[in-house]
Design a protein around this motif. Structure first.
Motif, PDB file in Angstrom:
ATOM      1  N   GLY A  43       0.935  -0.943  -0.185  1.00  0.00           N
ATOM      2  CA  GLY A  43       0.066  -0.101  -0.127  1.00  0.00           C
ATOM      3  C   GLY A  43       0.837   1.198  -0.052  1.00  0.00           C
ATOM      4  O   GLY A  43       2.042   1.222   0.346  1.00  0.00           O
ATOM      5  N   ALA A  44       0.217   2.250  -0.282  1.00  0.00           N
ATOM      6  CA  ALA A  44       0.828   3.440  -0.401  1.00  0.00           C
ATOM      7  C   ALA A  44      -0.088   4.870   0.146  1.00  0.00           C
ATOM      8  O   ALA A  44      -1.133   4.819  -0.263  1.00  0.00           O
ATOM      9  N   TYR A  45       0.754   5.620   1.000  1.00  0.00           N
ATOM     10  CA  TYR A  45      -0.266   6.730   1.560  1.00  0.00           C
ATOM     11  C   TYR A  45       0.810   7.818   1.727  1.00  0.00           C
ATOM     12  O   TYR A  45       1.825   7.705   2.074  1.00  0.00           O
ATOM     13  N   SER A  46       0.306   8.961   1.065  1.00  0.00           N
ATOM     14  CA  SER A  46       1.250   9.946   0.801  1.00  0.00           C
ATOM     15  C   SER A  46       0.645  11.461   1.425  1.00  0.00           C
ATOM     16  O   SER A  46      -0.707  11.447   1.525  1.00  0.00           O
ATOM     17  N   LEU A  47       1.350  12.268   1.196  1.00  0.00           N
ATOM     18  CA  LEU A  47       0.908  13.695   1.670  1.00  0.00           C
ATOM     19  C   LEU A  47      -0.236  13.995   0.995  1.00  0.00           C
ATOM     20  O   LEU A  47      -1.066  14.759   1.409  1.00  0.00           O
ATOM     21  N   ALA A  48      -0.161  13.759  -0.347  1.00  0.00           N
ATOM     22  CA  ALA A  48      -1.420  14.054  -1.312  1.00  0.00           C
ATOM     23  C   ALA A  48      -2.650  13.279  -0.828  1.00  0.00           C
ATOM     24  O   ALA A  48      -3.604  13.827  -0.814  1.00  0.00           O
ATOM     25  N   ASP A  49      -2.712  12.204  -0.202  1.00  0.00           N
ATOM     26  CA  ASP A  49      -3.524  11.558   0.264  1.00  0.00           C
ATOM     27  C   ASP A  49      -4.365  12.058   1.498  1.00  0.00           C
ATOM     28  O   ASP A  49      -5.166  12.410   1.470  1.00  0.00           O
ATOM     29  N   TYR A  50      -3.234  12.631   2.274  1.00  0.00           N
ATOM     30  CA  TYR A  50      -3.529  13.212   3.520  1.00  0.00           C
ATOM     31  C   TYR A  50      -4.237  14.409   3.140  1.00  0.00           C
ATOM     32  O   TYR A  50      -5.378  14.802   3.805  1.00  0.00           O
ATOM     33  N   VAL A  51      -3.743  15.374   2.158  1.00  0.00           N
ATOM     34  CA  VAL A  51      -4.091  16.876   1.804  1.00  0.00           C
ATOM     35  C   VAL A  51      -5.593  16.360   1.184  1.00  0.00           C
ATOM     36  O   VAL A  51      -6.750  17.085   1.489  1.00  0.00           O
ATOM     37  N   GLY A  52      -5.760  15.430   0.313  1.00  0.00           N
ATOM     38  CA  GLY A  52      -7.195  14.943  -0.324  1.00  0.00           C
ATOM     39  C   GLY A  52      -7.873  14.662   0.877  1.00  0.00           C
ATOM     40  O   GLY A  52      -9.372  14.957   0.679  1.00  0.00           O
ATOM     41  N   LEU A  53      -7.568  13.956   2.248  1.00  0.00           N
ATOM     42  CA  LEU A  53      -8.608  13.623   3.022  1.00  0.00           C
ATOM     43  C   LEU A  53      -9.135  14.756   3.744  1.00  0.00           C
ATOM     44  O   LEU A  53     -10.460  14.981   4.201  1.00  0.00           O
ATOM     45  N   LEU A  54      -8.276  15.680   3.942  1.00  0.00           N
ATOM     46  CA  LEU A  54      -8.659  17.081   4.742  1.00  0.00           C
ATOM     47  C   LEU A  54      -9.697  17.617   3.656  1.00  0.00           C
ATOM     48  O   LEU A  54     -10.590  18.251   4.202  1.00  0.00           O
ATOM     49  N   HIS A  55      -9.086  17.796   2.600  1.00  0.00           N
ATOM     50  CA  HIS A  55     -10.094  18.620   1.507  1.00  0.00           C
ATOM     51  C   HIS A  55     -11.387  17.861   1.674  1.00  0.00           C
ATOM     52  O   HIS A  55     -12.416  18.745   1.426  1.00  0.00           O
TER      53      HIS A  55
ATOM     54  N   GLU B 103      -9.446  16.270  -5.870  1.00  0.00           N
ATOM     55  CA  GLU B 103      -8.962  16.107  -4.483  1.00  0.00           C
ATOM     56  C   GLU B 103      -7.792  16.954  -4.018  1.00  0.00           C
ATOM     57  O   GLU B 103      -8.117  17.151  -2.884  1.00  0.00           O
ATOM     58  N   ILE B 104      -7.342  17.635  -4.941  1.00  0.00           N
ATOM     59  CA  ILE B 104      -6.162  18.367  -4.426  1.00  0.00           C
ATOM     60  C   ILE B 104      -6.621  19.731  -4.628  1.00  0.00           C
ATOM     61  O   ILE B 104      -7.042  20.089  -5.798  1.00  0.00           O
ATOM     62  N   PRO B 105      -6.510  20.675  -3.668  1.00  0.00           N
ATOM     63  CA  PRO B 105      -7.042  22.039  -3.838  1.00  0.00           C
ATOM     64  C   PRO B 105      -6.178  22.720  -5.104  1.00  0.00           C
ATOM     65  O   PRO B 105      -5.119  22.378  -5.520  1.00  0.00           O
ATOM     66  N   GLN B 106      -6.870  23.959  -5.592  1.00  0.00           N
ATOM     67  CA  GLN B 106      -6.337  24.360  -6.847  1.00  0.00           C
ATOM     68  C   GLN B 106      -5.102  25.485  -6.611  1.00  0.00           C
ATOM     69  O   GLN B 106      -4.320  25.894  -7.438  1.00  0.00           O
ATOM     70  N   SER B 107      -4.807  25.880  -5.363  1.00  0.00           N
ATOM     71  CA  SER B 107      -3.900  26.646  -4.817  1.00  0.00           C
ATOM     72  C   SER B 107      -2.967  26.146  -3.836  1.00  0.00           C
ATOM     73  O   SER B 107      -3.296  25.521  -2.917  1.00  0.00           O
ATOM     74  N   ALA B 108      -1.685  26.737  -3.780  1.00  0.00           N
ATOM     75  CA  ALA B 108      -0.950  26.440  -2.605  1.00  0.00           C
ATOM     76  C   ALA B 108      -1.550  27.025  -1.228  1.00  0.00           C
ATOM     77  O   ALA B 108      -1.594  26.532  -0.131  1.00  0.00           O
ATOM     78  N   ARG B 109      -2.184  28.257  -1.243  1.00  0.00           N
ATOM     79  CA  ARG B 109      -2.739  28.878  -0.226  1.00  0.00           C
ATOM     80  C   ARG B 109      -3.771  27.949   0.462  1.00  0.00           C
ATOM     81  O   ARG B 109      -4.077  27.886   1.497  1.00  0.00           O
ATOM     82  N   ALA B 110      -4.643  27.415  -0.563  1.00  0.00           N
ATOM     83  CA  ALA B 110      -5.789  26.652  -0.130  1.00  0.00           C
ATOM     84  C   ALA B 110      -5.096  25.201   0.591  1.00  0.00           C
ATOM     85  O   ALA B 110      -5.632  24.731   1.591  1.00  0.00           O
ATOM     86  N   VAL B 111      -3.967  24.634   0.017  1.00  0.00           N
ATOM     87  CA  VAL B 111      -3.391  23.666   0.762  1.00  0.00           C
ATOM     88  C   VAL B 111      -2.857  23.991   2.017  1.00  0.00           C
ATOM     89  O   VAL B 111      -3.022  23.280   3.072  1.00  0.00           O
ATOM     90  N   ARG B 112      -2.257  25.030   2.044  1.00  0.00           N
ATOM     91  CA  ARG B 112      -1.865  25.657   3.472  1.00  0.00           C
ATOM     92  C   ARG B 112      -3.130  25.772   4.433  1.00  0.00           C
ATOM     93  O   ARG B 112      -2.905  25.306   5.509  1.00  0.00           O
ATOM     94  N   HIS B 113      -3.972  26.208   4.094  1.00  0.00           N
ATOM     95  CA  HIS B 113      -5.116  26.499   4.838  1.00  0.00           C
ATOM     96  C   HIS B 113      -5.476  25.278   5.351  1.00  0.00           C
ATOM     97  O   HIS B 113      -6.133  25.147   6.651  1.00  0.00           O
ATOM     98  N   LEU B 114      -5.817  24.216   4.683  1.00  0.00           N
ATOM     99  CA  LEU B 114      -6.242  22.944   5.060  1.00  0.00           C
ATOM    100  C   LEU B 114      -5.414  22.213   6.040  1.00  0.00           C
ATOM    101  O   LEU B 114      -5.832  21.800   6.925  1.00  0.00           O
ATOM    102  N   LEU B 115      -4.028  22.242   5.773  1.00  0.00           N
ATOM    103  CA  LEU B 115      -3.005  21.698   6.770  1.00  0.00           C
ATOM    104  C   LEU B 115      -3.249  22.579   7.936  1.00  0.00           C
ATOM    105  O   LEU B 115      -2.643  21.969   9.333  1.00  0.00           O
ATOM    106  N   LEU B 116      -3.305  23.832   7.989  1.00  0.00           N
ATOM    107  CA  LEU B 116      -3.277  24.496   9.285  1.00  0.00           C
ATOM    108  C   LEU B 116      -4.542  24.283  10.054  1.00  0.00           C
ATOM    109  O   LEU B 116      -4.635  24.320  11.123  1.00  0.00           O
ATOM    110  N   ALA B 117      -5.843  23.949   9.345  1.00  0.00           N
ATOM    111  CA  ALA B 117      -7.165  23.831   9.903  1.00  0.00           C
ATOM    112  C   ALA B 117      -7.028  22.348  10.180  1.00  0.00           C
ATOM    113  O   ALA B 117      -7.531  22.210  11.743  1.00  0.00           O
ATOM    114  N   GLY B 118      -6.491  21.548   9.794  1.00  0.00           N
ATOM    115  CA  GLY B 118      -6.911  20.049  10.019  1.00  0.00           C
ATOM    116  C   GLY B 118      -5.646  19.368  10.250  1.00  0.00           C
ATOM    117  O   GLY B 118      -5.889  18.055  10.721  1.00  0.00           O
TER     118      GLY B 118
END
Length: 86
Positions: A32-44, A56-71
């Motif tokens: 199996g494989a689980y990456s940061l992309a999967d983690y971001v997708g789960l948060l999204h 599954e992946i947000p359109q901007s780096a800013r949105a990715v940052r917000h996801l990781l800060l929030a969740g």
């Protein structure tokens, strides 16, 4: 190893990582494989399910940052260093 801080906040890099993770998961010798992309997708999916259904992946780096800060939590340290290099 990425050359720039926040390299894995970039949606294009996360999509590339997701492609690699998907390929690895298809290999018979890989369980199996689980990456940061999967983690971001789960948060999204949890925070913005309608948007995540489209991409599954947000359109901007800013949105990715917000996801990781929030969740995000200490689990994200399994994937990247504090500057999001690795």
């Amino acid at each position: 190893w990425a050359e720039h801080p926040d390299a894995f906040m970039q949606p294009a890099n996360l999509r590339t990582l997701s492609t690699l993770s998907d390929w690895l998961a298809q290999q018979p010798e890989i369980g199996g494989a689980y990456s940061l992309a999967d983690y971001v997708g789960l948060l999204h999916s949890a925070i913005a399910p309608q948007r995540a259904a489209v991409d599954e992946i947000p359109q901007s780096a800013r949105a990715v940052r917000h996801l990781l800060l929030a969740g995000g939590n200490e689990d994200q340290r399994l994937f990247v260093d504090p500057r999001f290099y690795l």
